[in-house]
Design an enzyme around this catalytic site. Structure first.
Site, mmCIF file in Angstrom:
data_model
loop_
_atom_site.group_PDB
_atom_site.id
_atom_site.type_symbol
_atom_site.label_atom_id
_atom_site.label_comp_id
_atom_site.label_asym_id
_atom_site.label_seq_id
_atom_site.Cartn_x
_atom_site.Cartn_y
_atom_site.Cartn_z
ATOM 1 C CB CYS A 48 -26.237 4.605 26.126
ATOM 2 S SG CYS A 48 -25.456 4.886 27.690
ATOM 3 C CG HIS A 71 -49.460 -12.452 58.823
ATOM 4 N ND1 HIS A 71 -49.463 -13.301 59.899
ATOM 5 C CD2 HIS A 71 -50.344 -12.948 57.939
ATOM 6 C CE1 HIS A 71 -50.291 -14.313 59.660
ATOM 7 N NE2 HIS A 71 -50.842 -14.119 58.471
ATOM 8 C CD1 TRP A 107 -30.542 6.733 32.061
ATOM 9 C CD2 TRP A 107 -29.688 4.733 32.523
ATOM 10 N NE1 TRP A 107 -31.220 6.226 33.142
ATOM 11 C CE2 TRP A 107 -30.728 5.005 33.442
ATOM 12 C CE3 TRP A 107 -29.025 3.530 32.638
ATOM 13 C CZ2 TRP A 107 -31.097 4.110 34.452
ATOM 14 C CZ3 TRP A 107 -29.394 2.634 33.637
ATOM 15 C CH2 TRP A 107 -30.410 2.951 34.529
ATOM 16 C CG ASN A 128 -26.151 0.940 25.468
ATOM 17 O OD1 ASN A 128 -26.107 1.200 26.675
ATOM 18 N ND2 ASN A 128 -27.127 0.235 24.934
ATOM 19 N N GLY A 129 -23.303 0.359 27.354
ATOM 20 C CA GLY A 129 -22.911 -0.846 28.097
ATOM 21 C C GLY A 129 -21.972 -0.459 29.229
ATOM 22 C CD GLU A 135 -47.387 -4.736 35.531
ATOM 23 O OE1 GLU A 135 -46.440 -5.224 36.184
ATOM 24 O OE2 GLU A 135 -47.228 -3.894 34.645
ATOM 25 C CD GLU A 164 -43.287 1.198 35.542
ATOM 26 O OE1 GLU A 164 -42.089 1.178 35.252
ATOM 27 O OE2 GLU A 164 -44.084 0.340 35.150
ATOM 28 N NE ARG A 207 -31.443 2.820 23.754
ATOM 29 C CZ ARG A 207 -31.334 1.495 23.561
ATOM 30 N NH1 ARG A 207 -32.311 0.857 22.959
ATOM 31 N NH2 ARG A 207 -30.297 0.822 23.971
ATOM 32 C CE LYS A 244 -40.285 -0.573 26.825
ATOM 33 N NZ LYS A 244 -41.494 -0.791 27.651
ATOM 34 C CE LYS A 266 -46.868 -0.473 33.711
ATOM 35 N NZ LYS A 266 -46.054 -1.554 34.073
#
Ligand code: AGP
Length: 608
Positions: A2, A504, A75, A101-102, A481, A488, A27, A603, A485
């Site tokens: 948020c 394996h 959010w 927010n939270g 990574e 996402e 965000r 984010k 990238k």
């Protein structure tokens, strides 16, 4: 997460709120709303969907006169995205409005208690509980009511609050969710993050846990929950406004990729003094460094991948054992920590809930903690015993690039420092390492500027369904990574595997045309990984290889090769990841994805 904005000033509040919220869209959110005191009542307008919907609903704020207000981008955590669940929430009389927010972890218990007292709820959110609880404790004194409410809340919060009978004030308070305040030219502001206010002020107060900010037209006062005033100093943020805007690039992500030479240089240079590594913020004598017998890195996502890379570097260079944990696992595992174990929390935002909890867990064990953080004054930065900032500037794109690169070099600096102090690095090696470090920015620049060929290659994979990345040692960390990238931002399924693990099980997934990205920057492992490449290519895989420019042998077995310039084997992640970031970016752009704000992602994950 948020986003919160609040304003009190001499000009209409609604346009300022909408503008501030637009700077927080990165965000991640699903609805938005604003509340403005119009001279007699608090007007609230909110809507599901993008901020554009709210702007249209309020004619860019024109239909909401008044110079005092709060705004929010939500959010969803409790209650699905909808108009009614959007913030601000308010009490029945409409005299108190709050944005949040939270997560209020005990909201259901409080909600039941309030319902038993006759309170009616309109939404499914945890936040609405706060509006009614403020109403319950409000006897005309905002600070008193806020304190009463805070004592009863469990969980994380950042609040912006309006009281209709105190129209010359905006209140703000936080615990574990970020919140800042600033004195602007035409009024004072609160916000969840710096980009929202940069247009109005550069002097920012980072509100601490339990601190209540009271904004009036010409001042900002701070109080604790006992109503005692607190002195705070503003920090001057010298990010220019463009730094928080796109600066001419199509996406924040592309802009931030191209900022990597600068962020790497800005992270290294303040710590290079007289041809040695000096990390003052460590605040540790050589003796205290020598006393450390183990290091643990705890982080999430890309920051975790930096830790995986660091393990090979610290153990190789400094011969110091290093464990690496994802924060969400570490915090619930009742971890066994050695007395002399340094715990390093890596976090761009400094607000990731799991990483913050892991930091607190480590501190409860009595371990020395070091935060490697990008956002100045963030929770992890303030709560860790020591903090080493990565000077990457604001990173707006959800997919991290420049902060990741800055975190990598921060870990190189630490590893060299620890190796040096533990007598593992000769003068000659130190000189070589520093020379290689100083070259990284220009080498990154060179890789960034050769992206045309890669862009064409990426366009061939916009319809790909599965893409695998393989590597050994540091190359495995790079593969992780590279894979994150791609998935996402392009939503293409991808996985990273230790190349030796293919036989394996995973190799059963290889079939005709499957793209396999192979990372080979560790000379002593070339042969091993090359045999894994052949295992894949004989089963029909198309091989994209990223390797050192000396390794031309690779052209015999790979279908598409990207060479990186020669550097210290410990630093290759900083170079090999560049074409992988670009590859992911161009595939995502080719697919028409929302590169800066990928679906379902935020984010900063400030809730569990
Ligand atoms: C990486 O591109 C993602 N945005 C995500 O994995 C991120 O690295 C992770 O959420 C950790 O965030 P932090 O560094 O702010 O703690």
């Amino acid at each position: 997460m948020c986003g919160i904005v609040g304003f009190i000033g001499k000009k209409p509040a609604a346009p300022v709120l909408l503008d501030g919220l637009s700077k927080l869209e990165y965000r991640g959110y699903d609805s938005s709303g604003i509340a403005v005191y119009d001279g007699s009542t608090i007007q609230v307008k909110k809507a599901k969907g993008r901020l554009k919907v709210l702007s249209e609903l309020t004619h860019d704020g024109a239909t909401m006169p008044g110079t005092v207000g709060i705004g929010h981008t939500r959010w969803a955590t409790h209650g699905e995205p909808s108009d009614v669940n959007a913030h601000p929430h308010y009490n029945k009389a409409g005299t108190i409005a709050v944005v949040h927010n939270g997560i209020i972890e005990n909201y259901l218990k409080i909600k039941k208690r309030l319902q038993a007292k006759g309170y009616e709820f309109l939404s499914e959110t945890d936040t609405e509980v706060v509006a009614h609880l403020l109403d319950y404790y409000y006897k005309g004194e905002p600070l008193e009511a806020i304190s009463q409410v805070l004592y009863r809340l469990d969980g994380s919060y950042a609040f912006g609050i309006l009281f209709a009978d105190h129209p010359d004030k905006v209140y703000a308070v936080r615990k574990d969710s970020p919140l800042i305040a600033g004195i602007g030219r035409d009024g004072n502001l609160i916000a969840s993050d710096v980009p929202a206010v940069l247009k109005y002020t550069r002097d920012i107060y980072f509100i601490g846990n339990g601190e209540i900010a009271e904004l009036s037209l010409d001042a900002i006062a701070f109080y604790n929950t006992d109503g005692e005033s607190i002195e705070k100093e503003a920090k001057h943020i010298d990010w220019d406004e463009n730094a928080a805007e796109k600066g001419g690039y199509e996406h924040f992500m592309l802009k931030e990729m191209y900022e990597q030479p600068k962020t790497v240089r800005d992270t290294i240079s303040p710590r290079l003094k007289d041809n040695d590594i000096v990390i003052e913020e460590l605040g540790m004598t050589d003796e205290e460094i020598r006393a450390i017998d183990r290091i643990r890195v705890v982080a999430c996502g890309s920051a975790y991948h930096v830790g995986v890379s660091a393990k090979y570097i610290f153990e190789g260079m400094a011969r110091l054992p290093m464990e690496v944990d994802t924060a969400s696992e570490f915090r619930y595992r009742n971890p066994i920590l050695g007395e002399k174990e340094l715990v390093i929390i890596i976090s761009q935002s400094g607000e990731t809930a799991d990483s913050l909890a892991a930091l607190r867990e480590a501190k409860e064990h009595g371990n020395l903690t070091l935060g490697i953080v990008n956002v100045v004054g963030s929770s992890i930065a303030r709560e860790a015993d020591r903090v080493m900032y990565t000077w990457a500037g604001p990173e707006i794109a959800v997919a991290t690039t420049k902060a990741y690169s800055a975190q990598l070099v921060a870990m190189y600096l630490l590893a060299i420092k620890f190796a040096r102090v533990n007598g593992r690095l000769s003068d000659g090696q130190l000189k070589e390492y520093i020379t290689d470090l100083k070259k990284l920015p220009e080498q990154i620049e060179m890789l960034l500027n050769n992206d045309e060929r890669l862009q064409k290659f990426a366009n061939r994979y916009v319809a790909a369904k599965d893409v695998f990345f393989i590597g050994r040692g540091i190359d495995y960390a790079i593969s992780m990574e590279a894979s994150l990238k791609l998935k996402e931002i392009s939503y293409i399924h991808s996985d990273a595997y230790a190349a030796g693990e293919l036989k394996h099980g995973t190799i059963s997934l290889i079939e005709e045309g499957r793209l396999v990205g192979a990372i080979l920057t560790q000379k002593d492992l070339y042969k091993k990984t090359m045999s894994n490449i052949v295992e894949c290519s004989t089963r029909g895989a198309f091989i994209l290889a990223v390797t050192n420019e000396e390794n031309t042998e690779i052209e015999k077995i790979a279908d598409y090769v990207i060479y990186i310039p020669q550097t210290n084997p410990y630093f290759t992640n900083s170079l090999a990841i560049i074409p992988m970031q670009l590859f992911a970016y161009y595939v995502a752009v080719g697919k028409g994805c929302d590169v800066d704000k990928p679906r379902n992602l935020a984010k900063s994950v400030t809730v569990e």
